[in-house]
Scaffold this motif. Structure first.
Motif, short mmCIF file in Angstrom:
data_model
loop_
_atom_site.label_atom_id
_atom_site.label_comp_id
_atom_site.label_asym_id
_atom_site.label_seq_id
_atom_site.Cartn_x
_atom_site.Cartn_y
_atom_site.Cartn_z
N ALA A 1 -1.57 -10.03 46.90
CA ALA A 1 -3.26 -11.03 46.81
C ALA A 1 -3.74 -10.11 46.55
O ALA A 1 -4.67 -10.14 45.93
N GLN A 2 -3.53 -8.43 46.32
CA GLN A 2 -4.38 -7.62 46.51
C GLN A 2 -4.62 -6.79 45.48
O GLN A 2 -5.52 -6.42 44.41
N VAL A 3 -3.31 -6.89 44.02
CA VAL A 3 -3.17 -6.63 43.07
C VAL A 3 -3.71 -7.85 42.13
O VAL A 3 -4.69 -7.72 41.22
N MET A 4 -3.44 -8.95 42.60
CA MET A 4 -4.18 -10.25 42.41
C MET A 4 -5.51 -10.18 42.26
O MET A 4 -6.07 -10.27 41.08
N ALA A 5 -6.05 -9.51 42.77
CA ALA A 5 -7.33 -9.25 43.00
C ALA A 5 -7.73 -8.46 42.53
O ALA A 5 -8.92 -7.99 41.65
N ALA A 6 -7.50 -6.87 42.57
CA ALA A 6 -7.81 -6.01 41.87
C ALA A 6 -7.45 -6.46 40.04
O ALA A 6 -8.69 -5.48 39.36
N ALA A 7 -6.08 -7.01 39.64
CA ALA A 7 -6.19 -6.10 38.65
C ALA A 7 -7.14 -7.59 37.56
O ALA A 7 -7.62 -7.56 36.49
N SER A 8 -8.05 -8.37 38.04
CA SER A 8 -8.64 -8.79 37.65
C SER A 8 -10.10 -9.42 38.20
O SER A 8 -10.87 -9.79 37.78
N GLY A 9 -10.13 -8.07 38.93
CA GLY A 9 -11.51 -7.54 38.86
C GLY A 9 -12.39 -9.22 39.71
O GLY A 9 -13.17 -8.59 40.01
N SER A 10 -11.51 -9.31 40.59
CA SER A 10 -12.06 -10.38 41.16
C SER A 10 -12.14 -11.81 40.82
O SER A 10 -13.17 -12.65 41.44
N ARG A 11 -11.88 -11.42 39.66
CA ARG A 11 -12.98 -12.81 39.18
C ARG A 11 -11.63 -13.70 38.66
O ARG A 11 -11.74 -14.76 37.41
N LEU A 12 -10.10 -13.71 39.37
CA LEU A 12 -8.98 -14.87 39.17
C LEU A 12 -9.55 -15.41 38.63
O LEU A 12 -9.32 -16.57 37.68
N LEU A 13 -10.42 -16.07 39.62
CA LEU A 13 -10.61 -18.11 39.45
C LEU A 13 -11.93 -18.18 38.59
O LEU A 13 -12.44 -19.43 38.31
N ALA A 14 -12.52 -17.34 38.44
CA ALA A 14 -14.08 -17.34 37.87
C ALA A 14 -14.00 -18.21 36.24
O ALA A 14 -13.05 -17.53 35.40
N PRO A 15 -15.23 -18.32 36.02
CA PRO A 15 -15.18 -19.09 34.70
C PRO A 15 -15.26 -17.79 33.62
O PRO A 15 -15.53 -16.75 33.70
N GLY A 16 -14.67 -18.02 32.61
CA GLY A 16 -14.69 -17.05 31.55
C GLY A 16 -13.17 -15.90 31.56
O GLY A 16 -13.10 -15.03 30.81
N TRP A 17 -12.22 -16.07 32.96
CA TRP A 17 -12.00 -15.50 32.94
C TRP A 17 -9.81 -15.84 32.79
O TRP A 17 -9.89 -16.67 33.09
N PRO A 18 -9.16 -14.65 32.06
CA PRO A 18 -9.33 -13.97 31.53
C PRO A 18 -9.83 -13.32 29.95
O PRO A 18 -9.69 -14.24 29.61
N PRO A 19 -9.93 -12.25 30.13
CA PRO A 19 -11.27 -12.30 28.78
C PRO A 19 -10.27 -12.59 26.99
O PRO A 19 -10.41 -12.93 26.40
#
Length: 199
Positions: free
Chosen positions: A176-194
């Protein structure tokens, strides 16, 4: 928005020492600039009051989110990770929601958003693993996008553990921490991953 460790003392120490780079400019460092509003995040014991920081060069402000939360989500990263990993086992959103004690519509939203970008997310976490680890073994495909995503994230966790030790620099490293850190906390945000835009 910048993802940081959970320990506020370490965050303050890094801010005062100029050890957090500005994501908006080259060479800038962040300094303390107050706090964002406090909010209760489901799955966490205490309310989260994110630190705000301002670049000393370009003067842009940023919110520092701990690795236990994702951007604009009312539930902790651990709960979201459990939902994604359980979905990889073939469990539906209603059973996951009952198990996590989260509204079914919330879990369905997480799974829909993740389901729309399984391959770009898998590629992102494998890139993190390859750039971080030493002689990383890329997991074979399972023929299921969900299982492939979970395998890629676990590969990234193993690579980080290999590089920084089993307990990591700041304690145990969890998916869970790697998921948040590697995605910059944007895992479910629009436009992620770049790289989703290029796929």
């Amino acid at each position: 928005m910048v993802t940081v460790e959970v320990d506020p003392v370490r965050v303050e120490s890094r801010l005062s020492g100029g050890a957090i780079a500005c994501p908006s400019c080259v060479g800038g460092v962040l300094g303390g600039w107050g706090f964002a509003r406090s909010r209760q995040v489901e799955g966490l014991d205490h309310p989260v009051r994110p630190r705000r920081a301002r670049c000393r060069s370009c003067l842009v402000t940023h919110v520092l989110l701990p690795v236990t939360v994702l951007l604009r989500r009312a539930h902790g990263a651990e709960q979201i990770w459990m939902a994604l990993s359980t979905r990889a086992e073939g469990v539906g959103h209603r059973r996951i929601a009952a198990w996590l004690q989260v509204p079914p519509a919330t879990v369905r939203g997480w799974l829909r958003r993740a389901g729309q970008r399984l391959e770009p997310m898998r590629a992102w976490f494998l890139t993190v693993a390859v750039r971080t680890g030493i002689d990383v073994t890329i997991p074979d495909g399972f023929g299921c996008g969900w299982r492939d995503l979970v395998a890629a994230l676990r590969c990234a966790v193993a690579a980080i553990g290999q590089r920084f030790g089993p307990a990591g620099l700041l304690g145990a490293v969890t998916p869970a921490q790697v998921m948040a850190a590697a995605s910059g906390s944007r895992l479910l945000a629009p436009g992620w991953p770049p790289l989703a835009r290029g796929v």
